[in-house]
Design an enzyme around this catalytic site. Structure first.
Site, PDB file in Angstrom:
ATOM      1  N   LYS A  47       0.814  -1.215   0.000  1.00 51.30           N
ATOM      2  CA  LYS A  47       0.000   0.000   0.000  1.00 51.30           C
ATOM      3  C   LYS A  47       0.851   1.269   0.000  1.00 51.30           C
ATOM      4  CE  LYS A  47      -4.008  -2.181   2.171  1.00 51.30           C
ATOM      5  NZ  LYS A  47      -4.990  -2.150   3.275  1.00 51.30           N
ATOM      6  N   TYR A 215     -12.427 -10.325   9.198  1.00 50.86           N
ATOM      7  CA  TYR A 215     -13.648 -10.935   8.669  1.00 50.86           C
ATOM      8  C   TYR A 215     -13.501 -12.426   8.407  1.00 50.86           C
ATOM      9  CZ  TYR A 215     -11.063  -9.432   4.517  1.00 50.86           C
ATOM     10  OH  TYR A 215     -10.081  -9.176   3.610  1.00 50.86           O
TER      11      TYR A 215
HETATM   12  P1  NAP Z   1      -0.535  -4.771   9.464  1.00 52.02           P
HETATM   13  O1  NAP Z   1      -0.231  -3.481   8.795  1.00 52.02           O
HETATM   14  O2  NAP Z   1       0.361  -5.945   9.280  1.00 52.02           O
HETATM   15  O3  NAP Z   1      -0.667  -4.471  11.049  1.00 52.02           O
HETATM   16  C1  NAP Z   1      -0.843  -5.534  11.942  1.00 52.02           C
HETATM   17  C2  NAP Z   1      -1.189  -4.984  13.325  1.00 52.02           C
HETATM   18  O4  NAP Z   1      -1.520  -6.106  14.174  1.00 52.02           O
HETATM   19  C3  NAP Z   1      -0.041  -4.252  13.995  1.00 52.02           C
HETATM   20  O5  NAP Z   1      -0.555  -3.220  14.813  1.00 52.02           O
HETATM   21  C4  NAP Z   1       0.571  -5.366  14.870  1.00 52.02           C
HETATM   22  O6  NAP Z   1       1.242  -4.876  16.016  1.00 52.02           O
HETATM   23  C5  NAP Z   1      -0.682  -6.071  15.312  1.00 52.02           C
HETATM   24  N1  NAP Z   1      -0.422  -7.437  15.776  1.00 52.02           N
HETATM   25  C6  NAP Z   1      -0.017  -8.484  15.015  1.00 52.02           C
HETATM   26  N2  NAP Z   1       0.104  -9.578  15.791  1.00 52.02           N
HETATM   27  C7  NAP Z   1      -0.213  -9.205  17.069  1.00 52.02           C
HETATM   28  C8  NAP Z   1      -0.272  -9.870  18.310  1.00 52.02           C
HETATM   29  N3  NAP Z   1       0.029 -11.179  18.418  1.00 52.02           N
HETATM   30  N4  NAP Z   1      -0.652  -9.177  19.398  1.00 52.02           N
HETATM   31  C9  NAP Z   1      -0.970  -7.868  19.309  1.00 52.02           C
HETATM   32  N5  NAP Z   1      -0.928  -7.169  18.164  1.00 52.02           N
HETATM   33  C10 NAP Z   1      -0.553  -7.824  17.038  1.00 52.02           C
HETATM   34  O7  NAP Z   1      -1.991  -5.300   9.056  1.00 52.02           O
HETATM   35  P2  NAP Z   1      -3.218  -4.428   8.526  1.00 52.02           P
HETATM   36  O8  NAP Z   1      -3.157  -4.333   7.047  1.00 52.02           O
HETATM   37  O9  NAP Z   1      -3.285  -3.178   9.340  1.00 52.02           O
HETATM   38  O10 NAP Z   1      -4.462  -5.396   8.871  1.00 52.02           O
HETATM   39  C11 NAP Z   1      -4.903  -5.573  10.218  1.00 52.02           C
HETATM   40  C12 NAP Z   1      -6.189  -6.409  10.199  1.00 52.02           C
HETATM   41  O11 NAP Z   1      -7.232  -5.641   9.590  1.00 52.02           O
HETATM   42  C13 NAP Z   1      -6.084  -7.702   9.382  1.00 52.02           C
HETATM   43  O12 NAP Z   1      -6.758  -8.729  10.087  1.00 52.02           O
HETATM   44  C14 NAP Z   1      -6.802  -7.386   8.081  1.00 52.02           C
HETATM   45  O13 NAP Z   1      -7.393  -8.522   7.500  1.00 52.02           O
HETATM   46  C15 NAP Z   1      -7.873  -6.419   8.590  1.00 52.02           C
HETATM   47  N6  NAP Z   1      -8.353  -5.513   7.528  1.00 52.02           N
HETATM   48  C16 NAP Z   1      -9.680  -5.547   7.249  1.00 52.02           C
HETATM   49  C17 NAP Z   1     -10.196  -4.708   6.274  1.00 52.02           C
HETATM   50  C18 NAP Z   1     -11.662  -4.769   5.962  1.00 52.02           C
HETATM   51  O14 NAP Z   1     -12.081  -4.268   4.925  1.00 52.02           O
HETATM   52  N7  NAP Z   1     -12.466  -5.340   6.839  1.00 52.02           N
HETATM   53  C19 NAP Z   1      -9.361  -3.807   5.580  1.00 52.02           C
HETATM   54  C20 NAP Z   1      -8.000  -3.775   5.922  1.00 52.02           C
HETATM   55  C21 NAP Z   1      -7.512  -4.646   6.895  1.00 52.02           C
HETATM   56  P3  NAP Z   1       2.855  -4.598  16.006  1.00 52.02           P
HETATM   57  O15 NAP Z   1       3.027  -3.206  15.463  1.00 52.02           O
HETATM   58  O16 NAP Z   1       3.222  -4.738  17.430  1.00 52.02           O
HETATM   59  O17 NAP Z   1       3.460  -5.657  15.106  1.00 52.02           O
END
Ligand code: NAP
Length: 276
Positions: A47, A215
């Site tokens: 992104k 989701y």
């Molecule tokens: P990302 O950029 O990889 O960020 C991941 C986040 O999760 C970071 O804040 C990370 O913390 C945290 N994390 C990972 N493992 C963890 C753990 N064991 N304990 C606590 N925190 C943890 O991912 P993203 O793109 O933001 O996506 C996040 C979620 O949102 C995903 O599940 C994705 O599928 C969902 N999402 C949904 C939509 C939708 O349309 N519904 C759109 C976008 C994303 P650290 O900084 O400490 O690593």
């Protein structure tokens, strides 16, 4: 979702999925300048990369620091934008039956999705936004990027500017913010990739609402616990549908496709207890 909408709108196009190594991304984005393309979408971890490959990045996407959608203009120019933020806005308003204005809010996570969520809360006039993340530096970087975001017409330093603070997941400050919050959002991968939950559901107010961006699975442990307490709660499927409908409208000029897109994914992703 998109192919169902193309069929319904009688647009002769299809949505293709490509799994790319980082070095292949620039060539594919360049190819999207061709007349047979409407645009493209990208997901993590591309992104930010794609923002540097397009001709223009719209303000919201620039502030968030992430382009997840690109539209091709007539002359082959590419405009990058972000659909996660407006998709979240529509979905959370469907859950709450109101806007986020003046709400006390908590966001777990500081990754790409959390940037879009926090931008929406700040520009929507939330009263407070507390970001809790496992890694404090990531939450601080998010706050540094987004601190200046305010509702339209609210300049820096005005009284109605939302308060943005950061803390560590599970800390005393985080739990205190959760106890006071109207709306709590999980924007981490916890519940999807890892078991467990980020938000202490047993400490929430009885009139608070929980929005989980995850989701898959349709009901995370967080949502199950929130619903067991009778709280308003939704998963990320509606956000996914809404962001897709926004991109589709940008590419084709055809709006109103959310119902068709929702039906197309219902069997796979629908939230069984959604109230939307
Ligand atoms: P990302 O950029 O990889 O960020 C991941 C986040 O999760 C970071 O804040 C990370 O913390 C945290 N994390 C990972 N493992 C963890 C753990 N064991 N304990 C606590 N925190 C943890 O991912 P993203 O793109 O933001 O996506 C996040 C979620 O949102 C995903 O599940 C994705 O599928 C969902 N999402 C949904 C939509 C939708 O349309 N519904 C759109 C976008 C994303 P650290 O900084 O400490 O690593």
């Amino acid at each position: 979702m998109h192919d169902a909408a193309f069929a319904a709108a009688c647009v002769d196009a299809r949505y293709e999925l490509l799994e790319l190594e980082p070095e292949a991304v620039p060539a594919v984005v360049a190819e999207a300048r061709g007349p047979e393309w409407l645009g493209l979408q990208v997901t993590a971890p591309y992104k930010r990369l794609v923002a540097d490959l397009v001709d223009e990045v719209e303000r919201e996407a620039r502030e968030i620091g992430a382009v997840n959608s690109v539209a091709r203009g007539d002359a082959g120019s590419l405009v990058g934008f972000n659909t996660d933020a407006p998709g979240f806005r529509v979905a959370v308003e469907l859950l709450l039956g109101r806007s986020v204005a003046q709400l006390d809010t908590v966001v777990a996570g500081a990754g790409g999705a959390a940037h879009a969520v926090v931008h929406t809360l700040l520009s929507g006039g939330a009263r407070t936004v507390t970001v809790g993340n496992r890694t404090p530096a990531a939450a601080e970087a998010l706050a540094d990027r987004l601190r200046g975001v305010a509702p339209p017409g609210e300049g820096a330093g005005t009284a109605r500017r939302p308060a943005l603070q950061t803390t560590v997941l599970g800390s005393h400050d985080f739990v205190a913010a959760c106890e006071a919050a109207d709306l709590l959002v999980n924007a981490t991968t916890v519940g999807m990739l890892e078991p467990g939950m980020t938000i202490p559901v047993d400490r929430l107010r009885g009139d608070s609402a929980v929005f989980d961006l995850v989701y898959v699975p349709p009901e995370t442990p967080l949502l199950a616990a929130a619903r067991a307490r009778g709280l308003l709660a939704a998963n990320g499927a509606e956000m996914l549908v809404q962001q897709a409908a926004i991109a589709f409208q940008r590419w084709t000029g055809v709006g109103g496709m959310a119902d068709i897109m929702r039906s197309a994914i219902a069997e796979l992703l629908a939230d069984p207890a959604a109230r939307a």
